[in-house]
Design a protein around this motif. Structure first.
Motif: not given
Length: 133
Positions: A56-61
């Motif tokens: 949810f903090q944009g660190q999916i990769v």
């Protein structure tokens, strides 16, 4: 009634374990590999659930890369499970491992093979024997 397009195997774990059993030689090493791998993956899954906020903090990769690297690391660690037993309590770890390799085929292997290969439409042992000849 299940959709004819989606056919789900009934025994995922048994099929996976049967593949491990065949590839790793069908003995104590195969059981140790599977148990170690499942244990390490469960620990990593627990850590991943705790760190799910990273998605949810944009660190999916980073999350996906870490997942695959952890799985690779767990596979390598599972290959080396006898080393962990020997190092557990020298010299007793080596003695216990030796006794396990000696007693496993006598007391445990027949029950595992009965569970793995019982109830198949075509007996896997007969199919394997026909492939070998």
């Amino acid at each position: 009634m299940a959709s004819p397009l989606v056919e789900v195997p009934k025994h995922h774990f048994r099929n996976w374990f049967r593949k491990i059993w065949d590839v790793r030689g069908g003995g104590l090493y195969a059981v140790g590999f599977a148990a170690t791998f499942l244990y390490l993956e469960a620990l990593d899954l627990f850590d991943d659930v705790l760190g799910i906020g990273a998605i949810f903090q944009g660190q999916i990769v980073d999350f996906i890369i870490d997942f695959f690297l952890d799985s690779l690391s767990n596979t390598i660690a599972a290959f080396m499970w006898p080393v962990d037993i020997v190092q557990w309590s020298p010299p007793w770890g080596a003695v216990i491992l030796g006794m396990a390799f000696w007693l496993f085929p006598i007391y445990v292997k027949p029950h595992i093979e009965e569970w793995l290969f019982d109830g198949d439409d075509v007996d896997a042992k007969e199919a394997e024997a026909s492939r070998e000849s």
